[in-house]
Design an enzyme around this catalytic site. Structure first.
Site, PDB file in Angstrom:
ATOM      1  N   MET A   9      42.667  35.224  39.822  1.00 38.97           N
ATOM      2  CA  MET A   9      43.974  35.024  40.474  1.00 38.97           C
ATOM      3  C   MET A   9      43.776  34.641  41.943  1.00 38.97           C
ATOM      4  SD  MET A   9      46.655  37.551  38.674  1.00 38.97           S
ATOM      5  CE  MET A   9      46.262  39.016  39.593  1.00 38.97           C
ATOM      6  N   HIS A  66      34.289  38.291  42.531  1.00 40.27           N
ATOM      7  CA  HIS A  66      34.492  37.025  41.818  1.00 40.27           C
ATOM      8  C   HIS A  66      33.231  36.156  41.895  1.00 40.27           C
ATOM      9  CE1 HIS A  66      38.716  38.032  43.238  1.00 40.27           C
ATOM     10  NE2 HIS A  66      38.934  37.867  41.957  1.00 40.27           N
ATOM     11  N   ASP A 108      37.731  45.581  35.746  1.00 38.77           N
ATOM     12  CA  ASP A 108      38.942  45.658  34.913  1.00 38.77           C
ATOM     13  C   ASP A 108      38.486  45.941  33.481  1.00 38.77           C
ATOM     14  OD1 ASP A 108      41.317  44.429  36.753  1.00 38.77           O
ATOM     15  OD2 ASP A 108      39.405  43.506  37.217  1.00 38.77           O
ATOM     16  N   LYS A 145      35.394  46.158  45.250  1.00 32.40           N
ATOM     17  CA  LYS A 145      36.058  45.007  45.875  1.00 32.40           C
ATOM     18  C   LYS A 145      37.273  44.617  45.039  1.00 32.40           C
ATOM     19  CE  LYS A 145      32.149  43.094  48.338  1.00 32.40           C
ATOM     20  NZ  LYS A 145      32.542  42.752  49.696  1.00 32.40           N
TER      21      LYS A 145
END
Ligand code: AMP
Length: 292
Positions: A37, A44, A158, A192
């Protein structure tokens, strides 16, 4: 095949992505996908690095997906900085960034969703975010259909999302390899997250209670504690002592089904969501195979 000199392509339409991926596939190249996102950080970047190490070409999507936010959640305020994201992605060897408008992804009358009809997406984060995983499954399905990757890369941060995606890929026979990547943390332990930017300096200090609770849980397991109730109670007690923290959940579940467990065995996920002020943060650990 080397791709070091090719400039990163910025695509805003589905057609552009399809044309480029088709060209790569005609050359016999493999394609990896990293869905995000945006407002990218080293977490990431670690996914992109892993994808670059495994695939000839890497597509990163930057899309704040409205269908995974409920009314009243932070869809509008979610942080965005596409130029900075592109700079990070170039540095890490991304070949194409897909940055669509909402209208490119969802027709006004779009009404088709992908949803796992078991308890799995209703556990943990699903209790306070009942439509979240339906939105995640729907957008990831669309990205899989658009990019047709060989492999897709998701963070263990996640953990429930990763388990849900694995289940969806199995149930719908996507034939895409799903690669889970470890949690990347700040130097002081905080996992993070793009949402860390919401934290005031005082809240940022309080947010350390999540990683301290993870460390406590891991220590108890390493010492031989096997009762899920005792470990989650100790973690909850530590978090409750922090005045700015409010627990959403601290739970031990089976790492695949997400259903609660009583015993901590290898493959069990110990996960939490905690509000620090108004910001909801998550963290977790898996009970390791090597545990006694
Ligand atoms: P997001 O942009 O928050 O939707 O995250 C995109 C992907 O990056 C998801 O697969 C996340 O699990 C992963 N991710 C986010 N933060 C981290 C982190 N700290 N460590 C590893 N992966 C992460």
């Amino acid at each position: 095949m080397e791709n070091e000199t090719a400039p990163m392509i910025i695509a805003t339409t589905i057609a552009q992505v399809r044309t480029q991926v088709d060209a790569w596939k005609k050359e016999g190249l493999t394609v990896g996908l990293v869905p995000t996102m945006g407002y990218l950080h080293e977490g990431h970047a670690s996914l992109v690095d892993r994808a670059v190490s495994q695939c000839d070409r890497v597509v990163v999507s930057v899309f704040v997906n409205p269908t995974q936010f409920a009314p009243g959640e932070d869809l509008e305020s979610y942080p965005r900085d596409f130029d900075r994201d592109c700079a990070l992605l170039r540095q890490h060897g991304c070949s194409l960034v897909f940055h669509p408008e909402v209208s490119e992804m969802y027709a006004d009358d779009a009404a088709t969703y992908v949803e796992i009809l078991s308890e799995m997406p209703r556990q943990l984060c699903g209790k306070t975010r009942p439509i979240h995983f339906r939105g995640v499954c729907t957008v990831v399905t669309k990205l899989f259909n658009i990019v047709t990757p060989d492999a897709a890369f998701f963070g263990q941060k996640d953990a429930q999302q990763l388990a849900v995606i694995r289940r969806m890929v199995r149930d719908l026979s996507f034939g895409i390899e799903i690669v889970g990547c470890p949690i990347v943390r700040e130097a002081d332990g905080l996992a993070k997250s793009s949402r860390n930017t919401y934290l005031s300096p005082e809240e940022r200090r309080s947010a350390l209670v999540l990683s301290r609770a993870v460390a406590l849980g891991q220590r108890l397991v390493a010492q031989g504690e096997r009762s899920a109730a005792r470990v989650t109670a100790a973690m909850s007690q530590l978090i409750s002592a922090e005045p700015l923290a409010r627990i959403d959940y601290v739970s031990a579940v089976d790492g695949e089904s997400m259903l609660p467990v009583e015993q901590l065995a290898p493959g069990v996920l110990v996960a939490m969501a905690v509000y620090i002020g108004k910001t909801r943060l998550i963290d977790n650990f898996m009970v390791e195979e090597s545990a006694p």
